[in-house]
Design a protein around this motif. Structure first.
Motif, PDB file in Angstrom:
ATOM      1  N   ALA A   1       0.849  -1.194   0.000  1.00 36.95           N
ATOM      2  CA  ALA A   1       0.000   0.000   0.000  1.00 36.95           C
ATOM      3  C   ALA A   1       0.880   1.238   0.000  1.00 36.95           C
ATOM      4  CB  ALA A   1      -0.911  -0.001   1.220  1.00 36.95           C
TER       5      ALA A   1
ATOM      6  N   ILE B   1      -4.662   3.191   6.721  1.00 37.72           N
ATOM      7  CA  ILE B   1      -3.338   2.670   7.067  1.00 37.72           C
ATOM      8  C   ILE B   1      -3.458   1.539   8.087  1.00 37.72           C
ATOM      9  CG2 ILE B   1      -1.200   3.247   8.307  1.00 37.72           C
ATOM     10  CD1 ILE B   1      -1.390   6.031   6.904  1.00 37.72           C
TER      11      ILE B   1
ATOM     12  N   HIS C   1      -4.757  -1.625   6.443  1.00 38.42           N
ATOM     13  CA  HIS C   1      -3.702  -2.313   5.672  1.00 38.42           C
ATOM     14  C   HIS C   1      -2.729  -3.034   6.606  1.00 38.42           C
ATOM     15  CE1 HIS C   1      -4.528  -1.278   1.524  1.00 38.42           C
ATOM     16  NE2 HIS C   1      -4.689  -0.003   1.833  1.00 38.42           N
ATOM     17  N   ARG C   2      -2.357  -2.369   7.683  1.00 40.83           N
ATOM     18  CA  ARG C   2      -1.427  -3.010   8.621  1.00 40.83           C
ATOM     19  C   ARG C   2      -2.059  -4.247   9.248  1.00 40.83           C
ATOM     20  NH1 ARG C   2       0.834   0.042  13.185  1.00 40.83           N
ATOM     21  NH2 ARG C   2       2.147  -1.805  13.248  1.00 40.83           N
TER      22      ARG C   2
ATOM     23  N   ASP D   1      -0.342  -6.031   5.236  1.00 38.93           N
ATOM     24  CA  ASP D   1       0.239  -5.410   4.052  1.00 38.93           C
ATOM     25  C   ASP D   1       1.479  -4.596   4.419  1.00 38.93           C
ATOM     26  OD1 ASP D   1      -2.028  -6.431   2.860  1.00 38.93           O
ATOM     27  OD2 ASP D   1      -3.069  -4.501   2.776  1.00 38.93           O
ATOM     28  N   THR D   2       2.367  -4.445   3.455  1.00 35.46           N
ATOM     29  CA  THR D   2       3.486  -3.524   3.588  1.00 35.46           C
ATOM     30  C   THR D   2       2.984  -2.135   3.250  1.00 35.46           C
ATOM     31  OG1 THR D   2       5.098  -5.224   2.980  1.00 35.46           O
ATOM     32  CG2 THR D   2       5.796  -2.918   2.719  1.00 35.46           C
ATOM     33  N   VAL D   3       3.107  -1.206   4.186  1.00 35.55           N
ATOM     34  CA  VAL D   3       2.582   0.152   4.008  1.00 35.55           C
ATOM     35  C   VAL D   3       3.757   1.121   3.894  1.00 35.55           C
ATOM     36  CG1 VAL D   3       1.097   1.962   4.940  1.00 35.55           C
ATOM     37  CG2 VAL D   3       0.546  -0.455   5.364  1.00 35.55           C
TER      38      VAL D   3
ATOM     39  N   ILE E   1       5.333   2.052   9.753  1.00 39.39           N
ATOM     40  CA  ILE E   1       5.283   1.993   8.293  1.00 39.39           C
ATOM     41  C   ILE E   1       6.583   2.545   7.698  1.00 39.39           C
ATOM     42  CG2 ILE E   1       2.778   2.078   8.210  1.00 39.39           C
ATOM     43  CD1 ILE E   1       2.866   5.010   7.631  1.00 39.39           C
TER      44      ILE E   1
END
Length: 197
Positions: A4, A96, A99-100, A104-106, A126
């Protein structure tokens, strides 16, 4: 596994972080005086005579050039962790965190200088890709030590840091035409918080 990508200014934040940080450091009176003194730079930028990266660099040189780097970094870190959260959009923080939570990689990918953004990113857990601040002989020069992280340079820096083929899905969030090259990398794109094709 997903990636993301978030622009910062006016995407995560609702105002420009450079202007907010500068007011925080020098105070509103000196900031207003500085803008008057820098009027030729501002006008040059507005009329396309001075490019965005150079206008910003000249402003940083004017306000911060020659400052002790250790003291400045501490001031920037305090701003990043205490003041910066006040200009973050709730929708951005929610996205954010989502996603975390999904694993996910943010990444924040921004033209702003790393020095006043990185503390906030560390607190959020992040990654950060940003324009880097030049330090020489223990002092802030005001110049950039990397290319200005905007437009196609965002894409170059993302590819430099991440193997995009390893991600099943890429999300990108931006608010400015300069973010469009980054948005093109994504399977799912959000422009000014609206999903676009």
């Amino acid at each position: 596994m997903a990636l993301a990508l978030f622009d910062f200014d006016h995407t995560i934040s609702f105002k420009d972080s450079f202007g907010d940080f500068t007011r925080y450091v020098v105070g509103p009176s000196r900031f207003r005086l500085g803008i008057v003194c820098l009027a030729p730079v501002v006008v040059g930028f507005l009329f396309g005579i001075i490019r965005a990266w150079r206008a910003k660099e000249l402003m940083i040189i004017y306000f911060f050039g020659g400052r002790n780097a250790a003291e400045f970094e501490q001031l920037a870190d305090t701003y990043s962790r205490q003041r910066l959260p006040q200009i973050v959009r709730p929708i951005a923080l929610e996205r954010i965190l989502a996603h975390r939570k999904a694993g996910d990689t943010v990444v924040v990918i921004t033209a702003s200088n790393d020095i006043w953004i990185k503390g906030w990113c560390e607190d959020q857990g992040i990654d950060l890709i940003a324009t880097k601040t030049e330090i020489r002989d223990g002092c802030i020069t005001g110049r950039f030590s990397t290319k200005y992280c905007s437009g196609k340079e965002k894409v170059r820096r993302i590819r430099e840091c991440y193997d995009l083929s390893k991600f099943d899905r890429i999300y990108a969030y931006g608010d400015n035409p300069a973010d469009k090259p980054m948005l093109k990398l994504a399977h799912e794109r959000y422009y000014r918080w609206r999903k676009v094709n």
